[in-house]
Design an enzyme around this catalytic site. Sequence first.
Site, mmCIF file in Angstrom:
data_model
loop_
_atom_site.group_PDB
_atom_site.id
_atom_site.type_symbol
_atom_site.label_atom_id
_atom_site.label_comp_id
_atom_site.label_asym_id
_atom_site.label_seq_id
_atom_site.Cartn_x
_atom_site.Cartn_y
_atom_site.Cartn_z
ATOM 1 N N ASP A 136 -9.248 5.918 -2.284
ATOM 2 C CA ASP A 136 -8.099 6.407 -3.043
ATOM 3 C C ASP A 136 -8.614 7.142 -4.281
ATOM 4 O O ASP A 136 -9.809 7.405 -4.403
ATOM 5 C CB ASP A 136 -7.191 5.241 -3.438
ATOM 6 C CG ASP A 136 -7.827 4.409 -4.526
ATOM 7 O OD1 ASP A 136 -9.068 4.379 -4.600
ATOM 8 O OD2 ASP A 136 -7.091 3.803 -5.328
ATOM 9 N N GLU A 178 0.808 -1.209 0.000
ATOM 10 C CA GLU A 178 0.000 0.000 0.000
ATOM 11 C C GLU A 178 0.846 1.266 0.000
ATOM 12 O O GLU A 178 0.508 2.243 -0.664
ATOM 13 C CB GLU A 178 -0.962 0.002 1.194
ATOM 14 C CG GLU A 178 -2.041 -1.057 1.116
ATOM 15 C CD GLU A 178 -2.919 -0.914 -0.126
ATOM 16 O OE1 GLU A 178 -2.975 0.178 -0.724
ATOM 17 O OE2 GLU A 178 -3.546 -1.921 -0.500
ATOM 18 N N TYR A 203 -6.121 6.873 3.678
ATOM 19 C CA TYR A 203 -6.258 5.773 2.726
ATOM 20 C C TYR A 203 -5.479 4.537 3.165
ATOM 21 O O TYR A 203 -6.024 3.436 3.253
ATOM 22 C CB TYR A 203 -5.797 6.167 1.309
ATOM 23 C CG TYR A 203 -5.600 4.919 0.483
ATOM 24 C CD1 TYR A 203 -6.712 4.216 0.020
ATOM 25 C CD2 TYR A 203 -4.338 4.369 0.285
ATOM 26 C CE1 TYR A 203 -6.562 3.015 -0.653
ATOM 27 C CE2 TYR A 203 -4.184 3.167 -0.376
ATOM 28 C CZ TYR A 203 -5.297 2.497 -0.846
ATOM 29 O OH TYR A 203 -5.146 1.305 -1.475
#
Length: 325
Positions: free
Chosen positions: A130, A34, A112
């Site tokens: 996102d 991520e 996020y």
Amino acid sequence: MEAWQKALLAWYRENARPLPWRGEKDPYRVLVSEVLLQQTRVEQAALYYRRFLERFPTLKALAAASLEEVLRVWQGAGYYRRAEHLHRLARSVEELPPSFAELRKLPGLGPYTAAAVASIAFGERVAAVDGNVRRVLSRLFARESPKEKELFALAQGLLPEGVDPGVWNQALMELGATVCLPKRPRCGTCPLGAFCRGKEAPGRYPAPRKRWAKEERLVALVLLGRKGVHLERLEGRFQGLYGVPLFPPEELPGREAAFGVRSRPLGEVRHALTHRRLLVEVRGALWEGEGEDPWRRPLPKLMEKVLRKALPLLAHAGVVPLPDA
DNA sequence: AAGTCGGGGTC
DNA sequence: GACCCAGACTT
């Protein structure tokens, strides 16, 4: 669960791209993926994901490494503060906390990324919003410029019951990445076509942001000493990486005086960042200090360009060889 | 809310 | 060229 939600999940099961982190549940590996994906294309993130985990397979291994080692692996991926945050994180916790609220406090984890890790690795019911999700939801509900807060609230309310929230979040993102594209979305094949309020004018949702790249003139001073090039640890832009002194043109006299050199122009390098176009005058001089082999340090792309421009013009034979170039 | 931070793919 | 990308952080 509503019909469109079922349609999206069915579509995702059939069409999810086989990415290296797909199905991954290990919190550390999810975190690495991520963070790498922040403002970064999937293809490039996948490359660094493998490289990074091979070198730092666990949080503990990452904590044991030096920051410079981490930056060297990160070299070329951009947004180097991400690597610094990840390294600091590894040294600040034994293991990743299993909740959005706790993850959010860690360095480098914004709304996020904290939500992505919480939902994917720990199954927490929290929406990860996102750029993809923003676009998908803006079109689905025909919203031109939704605020961050309302977008998150909207996404949170859409989380279906009885579905792995990590899968749901990824399904929404995957749709945005492969079907609900920024330009020329494939509305014809979209599983949500029948439910989308914005498909008549997808270009309007969300309204494009305006940004402009200003030009910035800089001087790069390549000082060639007895053992190589003078390098500094960079601050601000390219923080943590290394490079030759880089400064505004008006500082040239002072810098030259500080090093006791007079430089000569060697050429010009252009380098584009997201919000800046750098126009760099490369100057060089022989210098009384030692210097080092620059290719052993983590360098931003700009510095590679500068050195490739300067060294052939400056180097004594064999002092600082160019790497296979 | 706006400015800042990289690099690379794509049109 | 311009635009955009599984954003975060600072002011």
